[in-house]
Design an enzyme around this catalytic site. Structure first.
Site, PDB file in Angstrom:
ATOM      1  N   CYS A   1      -4.377  -1.119  -1.936  1.00 35.37           N
ATOM      2  CA  CYS A   1      -4.476   0.337  -2.087  1.00 35.37           C
ATOM      3  C   CYS A   1      -5.429   0.606  -3.244  1.00 35.37           C
ATOM      4  O   CYS A   1      -5.199   0.133  -4.358  1.00 35.37           O
ATOM      5  CB  CYS A   1      -3.096   0.913  -2.377  1.00 35.37           C
ATOM      6  SG  CYS A   1      -3.062   2.673  -2.782  1.00 35.37           S
ATOM      7  N   ASN A   2      -6.494   1.339  -2.976  1.00 35.80           N
ATOM      8  CA  ASN A   2      -7.453   1.633  -4.037  1.00 35.80           C
ATOM      9  C   ASN A   2      -6.832   2.427  -5.168  1.00 35.80           C
ATOM     10  O   ASN A   2      -7.056   2.146  -6.351  1.00 35.80           O
ATOM     11  CB  ASN A   2      -8.641   2.402  -3.453  1.00 35.80           C
ATOM     12  CG  ASN A   2      -9.453   1.586  -2.477  1.00 35.80           C
ATOM     13  OD1 ASN A   2      -9.099   1.508  -1.298  1.00 35.80           O
ATOM     14  ND2 ASN A   2     -10.520   0.965  -2.944  1.00 35.80           N
ATOM     15  N   THR A   3      -6.030   3.430  -4.821  1.00 37.78           N
ATOM     16  CA  THR A   3      -5.428   4.274  -5.845  1.00 37.78           C
ATOM     17  C   THR A   3      -4.492   3.471  -6.733  1.00 37.78           C
ATOM     18  O   THR A   3      -4.515   3.595  -7.967  1.00 37.78           O
ATOM     19  CB  THR A   3      -4.670   5.444  -5.191  1.00 37.78           C
ATOM     20  OG1 THR A   3      -5.581   6.193  -4.374  1.00 37.78           O
ATOM     21  CG2 THR A   3      -4.075   6.366  -6.240  1.00 37.78           C
TER      22      THR A   3
ATOM     23  N   ASP B   1       0.862  -1.176   0.000  1.00 37.55           N
ATOM     24  CA  ASP B   1       0.000   0.000   0.000  1.00 37.55           C
ATOM     25  C   ASP B   1       0.899   1.228   0.000  1.00 37.55           C
ATOM     26  O   ASP B   1       2.105   1.131   0.263  1.00 37.55           O
ATOM     27  CB  ASP B   1      -0.901  -0.007   1.243  1.00 37.55           C
ATOM     28  CG  ASP B   1      -1.833   1.198   1.312  1.00 37.55           C
ATOM     29  OD1 ASP B   1      -2.308   1.635   0.250  1.00 37.55           O
ATOM     30  OD2 ASP B   1      -2.081   1.716   2.416  1.00 37.55           O
ATOM     31  N   SER B   2       0.314   2.365  -0.262  1.00 41.57           N
ATOM     32  CA  SER B   2       1.070   3.613  -0.204  1.00 41.57           C
ATOM     33  C   SER B   2       1.518   3.924   1.216  1.00 41.57           C
ATOM     34  O   SER B   2       2.409   4.753   1.412  1.00 41.57           O
ATOM     35  CB  SER B   2       0.220   4.770  -0.738  1.00 41.57           C
ATOM     36  OG  SER B   2      -0.947   4.924   0.060  1.00 41.57           O
TER      37      SER B   2
ATOM     38  N   CYS C   1     -10.976   3.827   0.328  1.00 45.82           N
ATOM     39  CA  CYS C   1      -9.533   3.844   0.587  1.00 45.82           C
ATOM     40  C   CYS C   1      -9.301   2.921   1.776  1.00 45.82           C
ATOM     41  O   CYS C   1     -10.036   3.000   2.767  1.00 45.82           O
ATOM     42  CB  CYS C   1      -9.052   5.261   0.892  1.00 45.82           C
ATOM     43  SG  CYS C   1      -7.310   5.371   1.405  1.00 45.82           S
ATOM     44  N   THR C   2      -8.310   2.060   1.660  1.00 47.49           N
ATOM     45  CA  THR C   2      -8.087   1.083   2.732  1.00 47.49           C
ATOM     46  C   THR C   2      -7.737   1.750   4.051  1.00 47.49           C
ATOM     47  O   THR C   2      -7.940   1.164   5.121  1.00 47.49           O
ATOM     48  CB  THR C   2      -6.996   0.077   2.337  1.00 47.49           C
ATOM     49  OG1 THR C   2      -5.814   0.782   1.920  1.00 47.49           O
ATOM     50  CG2 THR C   2      -7.468  -0.817   1.206  1.00 47.49           C
ATOM     51  N   HIS C   3      -7.213   2.972   4.016  1.00 44.80           N
ATOM     52  CA  HIS C   3      -6.924   3.690   5.255  1.00 44.80           C
ATOM     53  C   HIS C   3      -8.193   3.944   6.076  1.00 44.80           C
ATOM     54  O   HIS C   3      -8.152   3.967   7.311  1.00 44.80           O
ATOM     55  CB  HIS C   3      -6.292   5.053   4.954  1.00 44.80           C
ATOM     56  CG  HIS C   3      -4.856   5.012   4.564  1.00 44.80           C
ATOM     57  ND1 HIS C   3      -4.427   4.552   3.349  1.00 44.80           N
ATOM     58  CD2 HIS C   3      -3.736   5.405   5.229  1.00 44.80           C
ATOM     59  CE1 HIS C   3      -3.108   4.661   3.279  1.00 44.80           C
ATOM     60  NE2 HIS C   3      -2.668   5.175   4.417  1.00 44.80           N
TER      61      HIS C   3
ATOM     62  N   TYR D   1      -0.349   8.484  -2.455  1.00 47.24           N
ATOM     63  CA  TYR D   1      -0.468   8.246  -3.890  1.00 47.24           C
ATOM     64  C   TYR D   1      -1.549   9.124  -4.517  1.00 47.24           C
ATOM     65  O   TYR D   1      -1.585   9.314  -5.721  1.00 47.24           O
ATOM     66  CB  TYR D   1      -0.822   6.781  -4.146  1.00 47.24           C
ATOM     67  CG  TYR D   1       0.331   5.797  -4.053  1.00 47.24           C
ATOM     68  CD1 TYR D   1       1.630   6.200  -3.756  1.00 47.24           C
ATOM     69  CD2 TYR D   1       0.111   4.445  -4.259  1.00 47.24           C
ATOM     70  CE1 TYR D   1       2.665   5.294  -3.670  1.00 47.24           C
ATOM     71  CE2 TYR D   1       1.144   3.516  -4.174  1.00 47.24           C
ATOM     72  CZ  TYR D   1       2.418   3.946  -3.876  1.00 47.24           C
ATOM     73  OH  TYR D   1       3.435   3.045  -3.804  1.00 47.24           O
TER      74      TYR D   1
END
Length: 281
Positions: A81-83, A18-19, A197-199, A50
């Site tokens: 990471c979605n982005t 992930d970012s 967003c996974t965050h 990202y």
């Protein structure tokens, strides 16, 4: 194209990146569903977020990180990471056609099936919401279901979560940010919020508190981490790569930022203390 089919082994680890620390929400689901597997988690926090990078920059980072994870023997890849999924998963699959790869994308389809009134908010990074893949998915699901998707870029929210600022205090900056992003969505009558967003799963409690402050209606939150873990299990089984016996599964962390920051995230978000190393990739 690079083939890895002949070298993959069931006892090899799964690579997850992930970012930053948001992908730890996906890692949590993977550990729950595939407890025997060794896992490598790569947080590209030195290049985060990202969301403000160009698509090519995200593709380049994703390819570089994947190459590193494969050097560590990874048998499968999770783009947590979605982005990065939206920008780079096509390039990753083209480069490594034999590698089981699972990405994450905002749960527009499940949200449309859950929503009672067809009004759905999608909370995500600015880059993710501009991606052709997400926009095409929105059009596809809207055409099929009649649902309306309101896209809300949450600028700065992932950065707050990277710092483990999770909105536990209703008066703090993260809570104020969530108020600013979510309240207008509720005023438009949405009954479903997609965490794109996974965050964002790590501020679920603060999101729910914000929702309760504005409405007595039931608002459903949609997260796709569990679906990612299930898809990973299916791909491993199809390739004969699931590890069945492992009394001491290992977890290794890598970061392009400070080791202490990822250690803090593992401890604060997952109550884990795996070894963490700094890398320049």
């Amino acid at each position: 194209m690079i083939s890895i089919a002949s070298t993959a082994r069931p006892d090899a680890p799964i690579g997850i990146f992930d970012s930053g620390v948001g992908g730890l929400s996906v890692l949590r689901h993977i550990r729950a569903q595939l407890p025997q597997e060794d896992l490598i988690y790569f947080a590209d926090s030195g290049y985060a977020p990202y969301g403000d990078k160009t698509e090519q920059q995200v593709v380049d980072r994703s390819l570089a990180i994947t190459a590193f994870l494969l050097q560590q023997g990874a048998k499968a890849l999770v783009v947590a990471c979605n982005t990065a999924t939206i920008a780079a998963i096509k390039a990753l699959r083209a480069r490594y056609p034999d590698l089981p790869i699972v990405g994450v994308e905002p749960g527009l389809k499940p949200a449309a099936s859950i929503s009672r009134n067809g009004k759905i908010a999608v909370l995500a990074t600015e880059r993710a919401l501009r991606g052709d893949k997400l926009l095409a998915l929105r059009e596809q699901v809207s055409a099929a279901t009649g649902a309306t998707f309101i896209l809300q870029p949450c600028i700065g929210l992932a950065d707050r979560i990277e710092q483990c600022e999770l909105g536990t205090d209703p008066q703090d900056a993260t809570s104020a940010m969530l108020e600013r992003y979510i309240a207008p969505m509720l005023e438009q009558g949405v009954d479903t919020l997609v965490l794109g967003c996974t965050h964002y799963l790590f501020v679920q409690d603060a999101i729910e508190r914000t929702v309760r402050a504005h409405t007595q209606e039931t608002i459903t939150l949609v997260d796709t981490g569990d679906a990612v873990a299930r898809q990973l299990a299916r791909l491993l089984d199809a390739a004969g790569l699931r590890r069945l016996d492992n009394d001491a599964p290992r977890l290794q962390g890598y970061t392009t930022a400070k080791v202490e920051a990822l250690e803090k995230a593992f401890a604060g978000l997952l109550d884990l203390q795996p070894p963490v190393e700094h890398l320049s990739v």
